[in-house]
Design a protein around this motif. Structure first.
Motif: not given
Lengths: 332, 332
Positions: A65, A90-91, A94-95, A99, B103, B112, B115-116
């Motif tokens: 996180n 976020s992008r 996430s990739s 998170d 997300s 996203q 995934r979470a």
DNA sequence: CTGAAAGCGCTTACAG
DNA sequence: CTGAAAGCGCTTACAG
């Protein structure tokens, strides 16, 4: 939708191998036979297994996180800046399997951030603006939490990323001066924001080279309220100001108002310039000349930096991103 | 800043009790002697111990994280709505020991969120808007993730909370009709948003009672672009429209523009009304008559609902929050 | 190349 | 009222 989620143990049992082996197949770490790995991976694929990241985190002392610290002040919260930042962050997070967890700080109240840290909920953090006295920054430093700051700071230890506000403001001011403007005013927000100071420097830079320039300039800082803007505009009009540069779109909105109320037309009687080019001024007529920053890029780059830090890679202390000067109808 | 974080085991050892006892003292669950409890608590206080929430979560199969799903579409991201929502959510989550994990979903892309969920990073989720075909909602339902939707939906199984857009729009329209307006237009965004439909209903409600009313009304939906607004405005002007109601502040901004460009004065020649009362229209002159919603409250209430669901409490399926009609200078 | 075992920091029946 | 032990779902030396 299974009753209970599949675990690494289930898979091991099913395939007649050890949990170690399964773990290795998944992580790619450690030696493992090509065949066994494939068997495991195929099974996982087929059963839609996905590992419990929390358990993994506990074993590796990681959370996957990232903390994003956001200002919760009333005015600030309305700026699209932070949401765009968030998109970028976020992008990329996430990739990369991370998170984003948010911590809002209001008026120096950093309890949310403290909780995230003491509860060991984040591996690192991203600050979305910098202040002169920056409580979140001090806290993160004191607790040895890896972080990157979006914005600038004099603290050279801090990994920071920012648009080049100083150059941007210089270039903008330069082009105004080139057009022959001789009475110029700059209105800005709190000097607590580092960015305010940087823009002021850029503004001054533009005059530094011009020994022959004999116009007048005025600077108003720590302005944060439309009535104050109105008073300033009134004063400036009596002094026949030719152009008013606002350091953010909120202030510029106030300026436009004040002018409209006084029946002053833009750009004929007074020219107007702003920063950010945000939705706050979208749809204004004439369109406002402005600096444009790629805020989402700020977010993505910041996040990439942080992830590299978490991977123990060396990163550049200071990253400066570009800008674009958009001349529009509000200037001649 | 200790080298290694204090654990429950360290405390147990130091105090000569079992980990079980320490755990009980902290959680308050299970019988425990008043003296021992106090000893443990005092020690914890003194050493600034704070439990590892992740480990606790693993043992209890909880994460103490709430997912907030946000639209990442280009226009939407500029609306202050979501940030205000976030403030409310974040504040109550935090006060109850939860963190908020974001997300972003863009154009139905819910990776996203997936995934979470599959990574078991969240205990529940909050949707910040509702669509007719709502991919995040369907996903959460299918995976039995507890969630509450900010916005409305026909699915009566879904815990939902919304402002009463229908009544709001009816009341607003009513008051316009009461003032004698006889040529009225409504401009709205995508019909995919449930809220668009609700406002339309409210609009129609206002006419339902008035059999004697002999004016004309026009409705334009699925408008999402300033050029389109411009064409509509042009058409409406030829038809001598008296008042244009926009369903959001972005559209209203476009309307104001278009009018300004055509030298039409508000409210003298055409009256203008909007929703949201957001910063997007702040500083406009004349100030725009608008509905005002307490968006932060929407966030706090939604979060409280979700937390109650996680505590297995019964909650109301549908909560309707109020609104305020703010008559301002853009109407007579 | 593979596995048994200990460990990450908690909780929670179960037994006393 | 208290504790030993097993368990949550992973990882990772260590040994073979």
């Amino acid at each position: 939708m299974e009753e209970r989620n599949l675990t690494i143990g289930d898979i091991a049992q099913e395939l007649g191998v050890s949990k170690t082996t399964v773990s290795r197949a998944i992580s790619g770490k450690g030696r493992i036979g090509e065949q066994t790995r494939k068997r495991v991976l195929d099974y996982i694929e087929e059963r839609h297994y996905s590992p419990n990241v929390v358990a993994k985190g506990l074993a590796q002392n990681k959370t996957f996180n990232l903390g994003m610290v956001l200002p919760g002040d009333y005015h600030i919260v309305e700026l699209p800046f932070f949401q765009k930042c968030m998109m970028g962050i976020s992008r990329v997070a996430s990739s990369r399997g991370y998170d984003v967890l948010i911590s809002m700080v209001t008026a120096g109240q950093i309890t949310q951030l403290e909780r995230a840290v003491t509860n060991r909920k984040i591996d690192g953090a991203i600050l979305t603006r910098t202040l002169a006295e920056d409580a979140p920054m001090q806290y993160l430093k004191a607790n040895a939490v890896p972080f990157v700051a979006i914005g600038s700071t004099d603290d050279t230890q801090v990994i920071q990323i920012d648009n080049d506000h100083r150059s941007a403001c210089r270039e903008l001011t330069d082009s105004l001066l080139d057009r022959g403007i001789r009475k110029l005013a700059l209105i800005g927000g709190s000097e607590d924001y580092i960015v305010t100071k940087n823009r002021l420097r850029g503004f001054e830079d533009a005059f530094a080279g011009r020994i022959a320039w004999d116009g007048t300039r005025q600077v108003f800082l720590n302005v944060d309220d439309s009535r104050e803007v109105d008073r300033i505009v009134e004063k400036l009009l009596t002094e026949k100001v030719e152009c008013i540069v606002s350091m953010d779109d909120y202030l510029c909105g106030c300026v436009l108002n004040s002018l409209q109320q006084r029946q002053i037309t833009v750009p004929k009687q007074v020219q107007v310039v702003s920063f950010y080019d945000s939705s706050m001024l979208a749809n204004r007529l004439p369109a406002v000349t402005s600096i444009r920053f790629d805020v989402e890029e700020l977010g993505t780059k910041a996040c990439e930096l942080l992830l590299r830090m978490l991977d123990e890679e060396e990163v550049q202390k200071r990253t400066l991103l570009g800008y674009e000067v958009c001349m529009r109808g509000s200037t001649k």
